[in-house]
Design a protein around this motif. Structure first.
Motif, PDB file in Angstrom:
ATOM      1  N   ASP A   1       1.101  -1.180   0.284  1.00 47.56           N
ATOM      2  CA  ASP A   1      -0.263   0.097   0.123  1.00 47.56           C
ATOM      3  C   ASP A   1       0.805   1.319  -0.108  1.00 47.56           C
ATOM      4  N   ASN A   2       0.671   2.442  -0.113  1.00 47.99           N
ATOM      5  CA  ASN A   2       1.031   3.640  -0.777  1.00 47.99           C
ATOM      6  C   ASN A   2       1.616   4.162   0.418  1.00 47.99           C
ATOM      7  N   THR A   3       0.524   4.380   1.159  1.00 48.71           N
ATOM      8  CA  THR A   3       0.828   4.970   2.522  1.00 48.71           C
ATOM      9  C   THR A   3       1.535   4.341   3.730  1.00 48.71           C
ATOM     10  N   ILE A   4       1.974   2.908   3.234  1.00 52.19           N
ATOM     11  CA  ILE A   4       2.163   2.000   4.543  1.00 52.19           C
ATOM     12  C   ILE A   4       4.168   2.002   4.107  1.00 52.19           C
ATOM     13  N   GLN A   5       4.329   2.098   2.228  1.00 52.74           N
ATOM     14  CA  GLN A   5       5.182   2.373   1.573  1.00 52.74           C
ATOM     15  C   GLN A   5       6.379   4.038   2.110  1.00 52.74           C
ATOM     16  N   ALA A   6       5.199   5.092   2.227  1.00 55.14           N
ATOM     17  CA  ALA A   6       5.480   6.201   2.244  1.00 55.14           C
ATOM     18  C   ALA A   6       5.826   6.289   3.679  1.00 55.14           C
ATOM     19  N   ASP A   7       5.317   5.822   4.485  1.00 55.52           N
ATOM     20  CA  ASP A   7       6.075   6.248   5.715  1.00 55.52           C
ATOM     21  C   ASP A   7       7.316   5.356   6.294  1.00 55.52           C
ATOM     22  N   LEU A   8       6.922   3.628   5.444  1.00 54.58           N
ATOM     23  CA  LEU A   8       8.317   3.389   5.674  1.00 54.58           C
ATOM     24  C   LEU A   8       9.508   3.871   5.620  1.00 54.58           C
TER      25      LEU A   8
ATOM     26  N   ALA B   1      -2.723   4.162   9.901  1.00 59.23           N
ATOM     27  CA  ALA B   1      -2.417   2.768   9.263  1.00 59.23           C
ATOM     28  C   ALA B   1      -3.054   1.765   9.501  1.00 59.23           C
ATOM     29  N   GLY B   2      -3.985   1.879  10.513  1.00 60.84           N
ATOM     30  CA  GLY B   2      -4.901   0.905  10.828  1.00 60.84           C
ATOM     31  C   GLY B   2      -5.924   0.341  10.280  1.00 60.84           C
ATOM     32  N   PRO B   3      -6.276   0.943   9.832  1.00 58.33           N
ATOM     33  CA  PRO B   3      -7.517   0.942   9.214  1.00 58.33           C
ATOM     34  C   PRO B   3      -6.917   0.735   7.836  1.00 58.33           C
ATOM     35  N   ILE B   4      -6.334   1.126   7.190  1.00 55.97           N
ATOM     36  CA  ILE B   4      -5.855   0.408   6.050  1.00 55.97           C
ATOM     37  C   ILE B   4      -5.689  -1.585   5.771  1.00 55.97           C
ATOM     38  N   LEU B   5      -5.004  -1.879   6.957  1.00 53.13           N
ATOM     39  CA  LEU B   5      -4.391  -3.377   6.882  1.00 53.13           C
ATOM     40  C   LEU B   5      -6.294  -3.859   7.377  1.00 53.13           C
TER      41      LEU B   5
ATOM     42  N   PHE C   1     -10.288  -9.192   2.828  1.00 55.53           N
ATOM     43  CA  PHE C   1     -10.280 -10.190   1.916  1.00 55.53           C
ATOM     44  C   PHE C   1      -9.758 -11.706   2.596  1.00 55.53           C
ATOM     45  N   ALA C   2      -9.108 -11.465   3.103  1.00 55.09           N
ATOM     46  CA  ALA C   2      -9.208 -12.623   3.641  1.00 55.09           C
ATOM     47  C   ALA C   2      -9.161 -12.943   4.865  1.00 55.09           C
ATOM     48  N   PRO C   3     -10.384 -13.716   6.142  1.00 56.46           N
ATOM     49  CA  PRO C   3     -10.972 -14.090   6.618  1.00 56.46           C
ATOM     50  C   PRO C   3      -9.771 -15.048   7.518  1.00 56.46           C
ATOM     51  N   LEU C   4      -9.158 -15.510   7.271  1.00 53.93           N
ATOM     52  CA  LEU C   4      -8.377 -16.223   7.853  1.00 53.93           C
ATOM     53  C   LEU C   4      -7.112 -15.352   8.286  1.00 53.93           C
ATOM     54  N   ILE C   5      -7.340 -14.304   8.169  1.00 52.52           N
ATOM     55  CA  ILE C   5      -5.746 -13.498   8.641  1.00 52.52           C
ATOM     56  C   ILE C   5      -6.242 -13.143  10.135  1.00 52.52           C
ATOM     57  N   GLN C   6      -5.840 -13.323  11.121  1.00 51.54           N
ATOM     58  CA  GLN C   6      -5.777 -12.486  12.359  1.00 51.54           C
ATOM     59  C   GLN C   6      -5.665 -11.772  12.553  1.00 51.54           C
ATOM     60  N   SER C   7      -4.259 -11.297  11.680  1.00 55.38           N
ATOM     61  CA  SER C   7      -4.186  -9.820  12.409  1.00 55.38           C
ATOM     62  C   SER C   7      -2.985 -10.041  11.759  1.00 55.38           C
ATOM     63  N   ILE C   8      -2.521  -8.521  10.682  1.00 58.09           N
ATOM     64  CA  ILE C   8      -0.827  -8.172  10.239  1.00 58.09           C
ATOM     65  C   ILE C   8      -0.113  -7.214  11.020  1.00 58.09           C
ATOM     66  N   GLU C   9       0.980  -7.280  11.085  1.00 57.34           N
ATOM     67  CA  GLU C   9       1.812  -6.080  12.214  1.00 57.34           C
ATOM     68  C   GLU C   9       2.951  -5.742  11.066  1.00 57.34           C
TER      69      GLU C   9
ATOM     70  N   TYR D   1       5.089   0.048  14.470  1.00 56.39           N
ATOM     71  CA  TYR D   1       4.857   0.932  12.939  1.00 56.39           C
ATOM     72  C   TYR D   1       3.236   1.024  13.483  1.00 56.39           C
ATOM     73  N   ALA D   2       2.084  -0.373  13.593  1.00 58.78           N
ATOM     74  CA  ALA D   2       0.742  -0.556  13.205  1.00 58.78           C
ATOM     75  C   ALA D   2       0.409  -1.748  13.878  1.00 58.78           C
ATOM     76  N   PRO D   3      -0.517  -2.163  15.203  1.00 53.07           N
ATOM     77  CA  PRO D   3      -0.296  -1.547  15.804  1.00 53.07           C
ATOM     78  C   PRO D   3       0.282  -1.020  16.331  1.00 53.07           C
ATOM     79  N   VAL D   4       0.664   0.512  17.834  1.00 46.75           N
ATOM     80  CA  VAL D   4       1.667   1.040  17.835  1.00 46.75           C
ATOM     81  C   VAL D   4       1.849   0.199  18.833  1.00 46.75           C
ATOM     82  N   TYR D   5       0.637  -0.436  19.619  1.00 48.03           N
ATOM     83  CA  TYR D   5       0.268  -1.053  20.968  1.00 48.03           C
ATOM     84  C   TYR D   5       1.158  -1.765  21.206  1.00 48.03           C
ATOM     85  N   LYS D   6       2.223  -2.553  20.768  1.00 46.93           N
ATOM     86  CA  LYS D   6       2.958  -3.690  20.114  1.00 46.93           C
ATOM     87  C   LYS D   6       4.300  -3.251  20.552  1.00 46.93           C
TER      88      LYS D   6
END
Length: 559
Positions: free
Chosen positions: A56-63, A80-84, A90-98, A107-112
């Motif tokens: 994603d362009n936003t995440i690529q720019a931030d990194l 970045a959270g809503p973007i993820l 699109f993939a309900p089998l994914i529980q989370s992307i960090e 970077y996202a989520p910030v609390y990790k």
């Protein structure tokens, strides 16, 4: 029949059992491939969505900004959270992307927590990730959250020519692995191990069964039950899938086959006994009746049996018997006719011998009268004619080569008197061949044929050459004339007639104007020595004719 049934059953069992065993092994391998394919399909789906998220362009720019030393505000990171979440939809089998920066800080989520805090082997993993060029590296179960599968990826920054700019940690709930056990029977054990041998998933509890024990051999025993083990290593994850199928389930078709063959064998044996008796009864009855007829024939009662039997074998046997009886009657009749013909021939021979004596005496008297008158040449011709007749009607079937050639010379002397200067001849033979016995009167018909059809029709004088020679294991007598020869059509006809069986030759002789003497000599030689011997002929028009008489050397008889 019983032996055939038992042998057929044994062969069928020996052939089908290995085939069933191969089918079972093939089923096991296909099942392992199918389950591994389901697992990889799920992981590839998660990998695809996770890769889209980090692209994603936003995440690529931030990194990229963080890689350059820039500081992002908390609101920027929270965006970045809503973007993820949008990509995870699109993939309900994914529980989370960090997402983490290049130092492993969240970077996202910030609390990790940092990656180093979550993954004890992060340092060694970062080295491995640098070699995968942006691929998702599946780690297995999270040591802190045993109900989650985790995978780590090194994020490549597109605006920085693929420079590593952070890390992506993907989490899947372990329940997604239940999908790989779908449609698998309850008695089939499925166990999934990661690269280090830790158990990731099992559809049944088998405490204490590690990776090493599961893949040690193709057969294992567990809780008093035997299993066939098939293991498959995934090229995508490096995980090992072990599938254990009960031997009892594999052998179930073989046991059913054994039972079916045993039952079929018992039934077949019983039916075979009944069928054999039912079939053999009319056969044995018919054969017994034919046997009684044959016993009468052995006692001299040669009478045909007109009965037609329903059974084919007995009927064929009876037909053979009737043919034998008819053949015997024909042979008896032929033998009787031969004896009658021989008797008549002997009588004719006795009658014929009466007249030649008168002829010999008369010719002898003419010979002496001519000599008294000084006509010695004519007297010699009369003497040659007398000897010619005497030789021709003698009862002996064989004569020496010398006698046969002398007879031919007398014949040519008489012919020379008739056609005078038009004929010249030459007779050549080695002295050591002169005593050999050959069939009588086989050369003179060939010479006569050469004179009549070769020399006399010619407008020019001709010659005849007679050569007797040994060639390998043969005695060849070659008669060559310089007459008019014959056409290709006539030569072909004669050559074909020499190759025909005697009965076919007889049918042609009635329509032939020439060659009858050749065929008779040819038949006599073949009747005496076999089909490998006889006459061969070659001729051209003009150019003369050559006839070769071939006799076998091993059968020569010397006086």
């Amino acid at each position: 029949m019983l032996f055939g049934i038992l042998l057929g059953g044994f062969i069928a069992y020996r052939n089908i059992v290995p085939m069933l065993d191969r089918d079972a092994q093939s089923y096991s391998r296909n099942l392992a491939t199918q389950i591994n394919g389901r697992l990889e399909a799920l992981l590839i789906q998660a990998d695809t969505v996770a890769l889209q998220a980090v692209m994603d362009n936003t995440i690529q720019a931030d990194l990229t900004s963080m890689l350059s030393g820039g500081q992002l505000s908390l609101d920027r990171k929270l965006d970045a959270g809503p973007i993820l979440n949008r990509y995870m939809a699109f993939a309900p089998l994914i529980q989370s992307i960090e997402i983490y920066n290049g130092n492993g800080e969240p970077y996202a989520p910030v609390y990790k927590l940092t990656l180093a805090s979550q993954l004890s082997n992060f340092t060694s993993l970062s080295t491995q990730l640098s070699e995968t060029t942006g691929k998702l590296f599946w780690l297995g179960l999270d040591s802190a959250q045993q109900n989650e599968l985790i995978a780590l990826r090194e994020i490549m920054l597109l605006d920085s020519d693929g420079t590593p700019g952070g890390y992506e940690l993907v989490r899947l709930h372990v329940s997604v692995l239940n999908e790989i056990s779908r449609d698998v029977s309850d008695d089939t054990m499925i166990r999934l191990y990661d690269q280090t041998g830790n158990l990731i998933h099992a559809n049944h509890e088998m405490n204490g069964l590690g990776l090493e024990e599961a893949v040690r051999s193709d057969l294992i025993d567990w809780n008093g039950q035997s299993f066939r083990v098939v293991h498959h290593i995934s090229h995508l994850t490096g995980w090992t899938l072990a599938i254990m199928i009960p031997i009892q389930k594999i052998n179930e078709p073989i046991e059913k086959l054994q039972y079916s063959l045993t039952l079929a064998g018992i039934i077949s044996v019983g039916l075979a006994i009944l069928l054999s008796y039912w079939i053999s009864l009319p056969i044995t009855k018919s054969i017994y009746q034919v046997r009684k007829i044959m016993q009468k024939a052995r006692r001299g009662q040669l009478t045909p049996n007109p009965v037609q039997y329903v059974n084919r074998e007995a009927n064929e046997l009876n037909m053979s018997y009737n043919k034998m009886v008819n053949d015997i009657h024909q042979l008896i009749e032929i033998g009787y006719q031969k004896e009658l013909a021989q008797h008549r021939a002997e009588i004719k021979t006795l009658h014929a011998q009466i007249h030649p004596h008168f002829l010999y005496n008369t010719l002898e008297a003419i010979n002496w009268i001519l000599r008294e008158q000084g006509q010695n040449q004519t007297a010699s011709l009369i003497l040659d004619l007398s000897e010619l007749f005497r030789y021709s009607i003698s009862s002996s079937e064989f004569a020496t080569l010398e006698q046969e050639l002398t007879h031919v010379k007398r014949f040519l002397a008489l012919i020379h008197m008739r056609i005078d200067e038009k004929l010249d001849w030459m007779v050549e033979a080695s002295p050591n061949l002169m005593a050999i016995e050959i069939p009588k009167l086989i050369i003179q018909p060939i010479v006569e044929n050469a004179v009549q059809h070769g020399i006399e029709p010619s407008l020019h004088p001709g010659s005849i050459r007679i050569l007797a020679t040994e060639i390998d294991e043969y005695l060849d007598i070659i008669v060559t004339d310089t007459g008019i020869g014959c056409t290709i059509e006539t030569l072909t006809l004669l050559q074909n007639l020499l190759l025909q069986p005697p009965q076919l030759n007889d049918s042609f002789q009635g329509s032939m104007k020439t060659g009858i003497g050749l065929l008779n000599v040819h038949r006599r030689i073949q009747m005496q020595y076999g089909d490998s011997y006889g006459l061969s002929i070659d001729s051209s028009k003009p150019g003369g004719t050559t006839v070769r008489i071939r006799l076998p050397k091993p059968t020569f008889r010397k006086r």
